[in-house]
Design a protein around this motif. Structure first.
Motif, PDB file in Angstrom:
ATOM      1  N   THR A  53       0.857  -1.172   0.000  1.00 48.44           N
ATOM      2  CA  THR A  53       0.000   0.000   0.000  1.00 48.44           C
ATOM      3  C   THR A  53       0.901   1.232   0.000  1.00 48.44           C
ATOM      4  O   THR A  53       1.524   1.543   1.015  1.00 48.44           O
ATOM      5  N   PRO A  54       1.013   1.904  -1.135  1.00 45.11           N
ATOM      6  CA  PRO A  54       1.823   3.125  -1.153  1.00 45.11           C
ATOM      7  C   PRO A  54       1.103   4.256  -0.408  1.00 45.11           C
ATOM      8  O   PRO A  54      -0.015   4.088   0.088  1.00 45.11           O
ATOM      9  N   GLU A  55       1.736   5.402  -0.333  1.00 37.75           N
ATOM     10  CA  GLU A  55       1.203   6.532   0.437  1.00 37.75           C
ATOM     11  C   GLU A  55      -0.177   6.979  -0.021  1.00 37.75           C
ATOM     12  O   GLU A  55      -0.949   7.520   0.767  1.00 37.75           O
ATOM     13  N   ASP A  56      -0.506   6.771  -1.291  1.00 37.05           N
ATOM     14  CA  ASP A  56      -1.814   7.236  -1.769  1.00 37.05           C
ATOM     15  C   ASP A  56      -2.963   6.319  -1.337  1.00 37.05           C
ATOM     16  O   ASP A  56      -4.123   6.589  -1.608  1.00 37.05           O
ATOM     17  N   GLY A  57      -2.645   5.181  -0.668  1.00 36.53           N
ATOM     18  CA  GLY A  57      -3.679   4.350  -0.078  1.00 36.53           C
ATOM     19  C   GLY A  57      -4.219   3.220  -0.922  1.00 36.53           C
ATOM     20  O   GLY A  57      -4.923   2.358  -0.415  1.00 36.53           O
ATOM     21  N   HIS A  58      -3.918   3.179  -2.206  1.00 40.83           N
ATOM     22  CA  HIS A  58      -4.436   2.057  -3.002  1.00 40.83           C
ATOM     23  C   HIS A  58      -3.497   0.856  -2.878  1.00 40.83           C
ATOM     24  O   HIS A  58      -2.364   0.976  -2.438  1.00 40.83           O
ATOM     25  N   GLU A  60      -1.317  -2.204  -4.555  1.00 45.06           N
ATOM     26  CA  GLU A  60      -0.712  -2.546  -5.844  1.00 45.06           C
ATOM     27  C   GLU A  60       0.151  -3.796  -5.703  1.00 45.06           C
ATOM     28  O   GLU A  60       0.762  -4.026  -4.661  1.00 45.06           O
TER      29      GLU A  60
END
Length: 185
Positions: A53-58, A60
């Motif tokens: 989960t990268p900083e933008d919350g989605h 991947e």
């Protein structure tokens, strides 16, 4: 010898599924990219997909690649063929290497023993002889022959350097028919 393509997703090779056994005994299906033979055994380049989960919350997917020993961490998938996996094998020994074994390093060394009455005594060894001094400089064939011809110098029989240098010192035909090179036939 085949090596894995630079970009494993290239059209040259499509990785195949393989079961990866994780340290906690979980089993996941990964992808097999290549295999490499080492003196200790085989290593397989495999990947497993994890999620982050990268900083933008989605969420991947992320591919994690590693070299693994197949006997410890991998199991084939039923019905999958592994014949086309890029494989890097160790060079096969030649017939001569299989019969004679590995080549010994070339060169000789001179072990100084000191001497009496001004005459130095020494021993010529092969560089890999267990009795050879480790700090002695390596001698070429000409240097080893020159040293061997000096009074007080002997050839080591332990490492069979005498078998290597005696024919050159005494002539190749001596011993085959009982005559030296300068004896009449």
């Amino acid at each position: 010898m085949t090596t894995p393509p630079e970009h494993p997703g290239s059209p040259e090779f499509e990785p195949v599924p393989i079961h990866v056994i994780l340290p906690d005994e979980q089993e996941v299906t990964g992808r097999l990219y290549a295999r490499r033979q080492l003196p200790e055994g085989w290593l397989y380049l495999v990947s497993i997909t994890l999620y982050r989960t990268p900083e933008d919350g989605h969420i991947e997917p992320v591919e994690y690649r590693m070299w693994l020993r197949p006997q410890d961490h991998l199991r084939p998938v039923d019905g999958v063929t592994y014949d086309d996996i890029p494989t890097e094998r160790l060079p096969r020994p030649t017939v001569v290497e299989r019969i004679l074994g590995p080549r010994r390093p070339s060169g000789w060394v001179l072990q100084q023993l000191g001497g009496r009455r001004g005459q130095g005594q020494a021993v010529v060894h092969a560089v890999d002889c267990t009795e050879a001094p480790s700090n002695a400089p390596r001698l070429s064939l000409d240097q080893a022959l020159s040293a061997a011809e000096r009074p007080g110098v002997r050839l080591c029989s332990l490492c069979s350097v005498s078998a290597e240098l005696d024919p050159v010192l005494r002539g190749f035909t001596e011993g085959f028919d009982g005559r030296a090179d300068d004896d009449p036939p």
